[in-house]
Design a protein around this motif. Structure first.
Motif, PDB file in Angstrom:
ATOM      1  N   LEU A  58    -108.009  99.967 -11.586  1.00  0.00           N
ATOM      2  CA  LEU A  58    -108.247 100.311 -10.181  1.00  0.00           C
ATOM      3  C   LEU A  58    -107.771 101.737  -9.874  1.00  0.00           C
ATOM      4  N   CYS A  59    -106.581 102.074 -10.345  1.00  0.00           N
ATOM      5  CA  CYS A  59    -106.047 103.417 -10.085  1.00  0.00           C
ATOM      6  C   CYS A  59    -106.981 104.486 -10.653  1.00  0.00           C
ATOM      7  N   LEU A  60    -107.442 104.264 -11.887  1.00  0.00           N
ATOM      8  CA  LEU A  60    -108.304 105.256 -12.528  1.00  0.00           C
ATOM      9  C   LEU A  60    -109.637 105.358 -11.802  1.00  0.00           C
ATOM     10  N   LYS A  74    -106.170 100.198  -1.550  1.00  0.00           N
ATOM     11  CA  LYS A  74    -106.269  98.908  -0.841  1.00  0.00           C
ATOM     12  C   LYS A  74    -107.653  98.680  -0.254  1.00  0.00           C
ATOM     13  N   THR A  75    -108.347  99.755   0.099  1.00  0.00           N
ATOM     14  CA  THR A  75    -109.672  99.592   0.706  1.00  0.00           C
ATOM     15  C   THR A  75    -110.800  99.854  -0.293  1.00  0.00           C
ATOM     16  N   ARG A  77    -111.037  94.127  -4.018  1.00  0.00           N
ATOM     17  CA  ARG A  77    -111.446  92.759  -3.687  1.00  0.00           C
ATOM     18  C   ARG A  77    -111.791  91.982  -4.948  1.00  0.00           C
ATOM     19  N   ALA A  78    -112.414  92.681  -5.904  1.00  0.00           N
ATOM     20  CA  ALA A  78    -112.791  92.013  -7.149  1.00  0.00           C
ATOM     21  C   ALA A  78    -111.562  91.720  -8.017  1.00  0.00           C
ATOM     22  N   LEU A  79    -110.530  92.490  -7.836  1.00  0.00           N
ATOM     23  CA  LEU A  79    -109.348  92.365  -8.701  1.00  0.00           C
ATOM     24  C   LEU A  79    -108.182  91.698  -7.989  1.00  0.00           C
ATOM     25  N   ARG A  80    -108.467  91.080  -6.836  1.00  0.00           N
ATOM     26  CA  ARG A  80    -107.339  90.638  -6.021  1.00  0.00           C
ATOM     27  C   ARG A  80    -106.552  89.482  -6.635  1.00  0.00           C
ATOM     28  N   LEU A  81    -105.326  89.402  -6.188  1.00  0.00           N
ATOM     29  CA  LEU A  81    -104.382  88.394  -6.655  1.00  0.00           C
ATOM     30  C   LEU A  81    -104.741  87.047  -6.026  1.00  0.00           C
TER      31      LEU A  81
END
Ligand SMILES: *Cc1c(COP(=O)(O)O)cnc(C)c1O
Length: 498
Positions: free
Chosen positions: A161-163, A318-319, A324-328
């Protein structure tokens, strides 16, 4: 008897299906379950038949062995293939064995949230919608000292996600000494490629200098990425740029530094005399803009990927649609929140987070557990010998060790080394006590296979012709089950052969 002939002694499924014992099992269990258990046992027997010396077992002996083992094999299968095992490997955070066993509080939180509805994304005061991360945000900000935090499904997702959010279509500079593969599928070059960022490799496998990063940086550079090597270490003629120095360079060039810590801890292992892993707070103190860590490694909680760092870098994550695809999921969230609450008090954390307890446990305690296990196995053997009509004197529990008794099983307390695992501190070895098992008539590989397929399954490690059961990763409450499993494994082969 030559091997092909010994194999021919193994009964066929068709001949077994004609037997009354099997037909009565088929009346009680689904056909696929019975057949599956039979096939698995027959596979094990084929392996054994190949290794047998001398005349080997007859067809009648294999058949009666199968008929006695089948009911247990079926009930084990009925519980599904994923089941609880006893980890006697001494690797505390063992990825293949499910990483961190959870604290009791976390388990209760999961059960509570799973068994009904919850205020997962609901503000009970205002009666309005809220964010799921609100349940862990405050604790994480407090424990990490970060300006902003985000949590996703696991650390691989956190890095991805960060990348994707911060470096898509731009360059990310990584040292050639840090292009690691972790756990067989997480490979830094591949994660970078999948995120849409361009990997710019600098330095060499053993040496990378600040000037290497500086030369490679340009207008299209989005991040300087530092990756914890996790599961290996480089010694000899080496050089790497420490995060703090990378941060100085990043500030000069106006490029943020991201650090994938992997096994970041909340507990300060360094202060407890186990160097090598900074806490997330210490890691952030060195100045990187973003740090990512796993929830189920040294933190000792559920699977999760924690992203901590500067507001301007973390908030946009967060947005991002990928968030959303990687959420906990809610069960992991419940467990994470409960685990983090324990860290509010360090003594409570070391007492209640199993990963911390196991890593910090003194060698003396592991030795006492090893003795307890041996005594228990001896007691169980004596009891079953009496049941089988042998003279109790032959099997009397003895304090002397390494004596062939109890049907040929030898047990001995042995000093060895455990490892924290999970890619944390690959160079750290924790002194521990093992129970070393061997058998006068059973090959140690066979003993190992028996224990792995037992009830409960037990995973140890073979070293120098003995099976070592490391007591660091075995809990006291598992001792009765472990002792019974050892007795069964040692017996299941000796009966029929003796
Ligand atoms: C373990 C690890 C990962 C992967 O984390 P998961 O939580 O298993 O997804 C990534 N980077 C490093 C450095 C690690 O040690």
């Amino acid at each position: 008897m030559p091997a092909p002939d010994r194999l021919r002694q193994i009964p066929s499924i068709t001949s077994l299906l004609a037997r009354g014992e099997i037909r009565s099992l088929l009346a009680r269990y689904p056909r696929a379950v019975v057949l599956g258990a039979m096939r698995r046992l027959l596979d094990v027997y084929r392996g054994e038949a190949l290794r047998e010396k001398g005349s080997g077992r007859s067809r009648e002996e294999w058949t009666s062995l199968l008929l006695s083992a089948l009911p247990d094999a079926i009930t084990a299968d009925e519980g599904g293939s994923l089941r609880k095992v006893i980890n006697a490997t001494g690797i505390v955070v063992h990825t293949n064995l499910g990483r961190a066993p959870l604290p009791g509080d976390a388990i209760r939180a999961i059960v509570d949230v799973a068994s009904g509805y919850s205020n997962l994304e609901f503000d009970l005061t205002g009666g309005t919608r809220s964010r799921r991360l609100a349940h862990v945000e405050e604790a994480l900000l407090e424990l990490t000292g970060a300006e902003s935090v985000h949590v996703v499904n696991n650390n691989a997702a956190a890095v991805f996600l960060c990348l994707a959010a911060l470096a898509k279509g731009r360059d990310v500079i990584v040292s050639r000494g840090e292009l690691v593969e972790i756990g067989g599928s997480f490979r830094i070059p591949e994660i970078l490629a999948a995120s849409g960022a361009n990997l710019v490799e600098v330095g060499t496998t053993n040496r990378t200098r600040q000037a290497d990063y500086e030369r490679a940086a340009g207008p299209s550079t989005a991040l300087l990425l530092k990756v914890h090597r996790s599961n290996f270490h480089v010694t000899g003629f080496t050089e790497e740029v420490q995060t703090a120095d990378l941060v100085v360079l990043g500030e000069k060039l106006g490029i943020p530094v991201m650090e994938d810590l992997g096994s970041g801890a909340i507990f300060d292992f360094g202060a407890a005399g186990i160097p090598g892993t900074p806490t997330v707070k210490q890691a952030l103190g060195r100045g990187p803009g973003i740090v990512t860590v796993s929830g189920d490694k040294l933190l000792g909680g559920p699977q999760a990927g924690i992203i901590a760092g500067r507001k301007d870098l973390v908030e946009p994550l967060k947005t991002h649609p990928l968030s959303r695809a990687l959420r906990l999921d809610k069960l992991c969230l419940a467990a994470l929140a409960a685990t983090l609450r324990l860290y509010a008090d360090e003594r409570r954390a070391t007492a209640c987070v199993p990963v911390l307890g196991m890593i910090l446990e003194g060698e003396g305690i592991t030795r006492a557990r090893a003795r307890k296990l041996i005594a228990r196995v001896r007691r169980e053997q004596a009891r079953s010998a009496i049941r089988d009509g042998a003279s109790p004197a032959e099997h009397r529990p003895a304090s002397g060790i390494a004596r062939p008794e109890g049907g040929g099983l030898k047990m001995q307390v042995e000093r060895s080394f455990s490892s924290p695992g999970g890619g944390a501190m690959p160079e750290i070895e924790i002194p521990t006590a093992c129970v070393a098992l061997s058998h006068v008539r059973v090959r140690v590989e066979e003993l190992d296979a028996m224990l792995r397929s037992g009830k409960p399954p037990v995973v140890g490690r073979i070293s120098k012709g003995r099976l070592l059961l490391d007591m660091r990763t075995v809990r006291d409450e598992e001792l009765p089950g472990l002792a019974a499993a050892v007795v069964t494994a040692a017996r299941s082969r000796t009966t029929g052969n003796d």
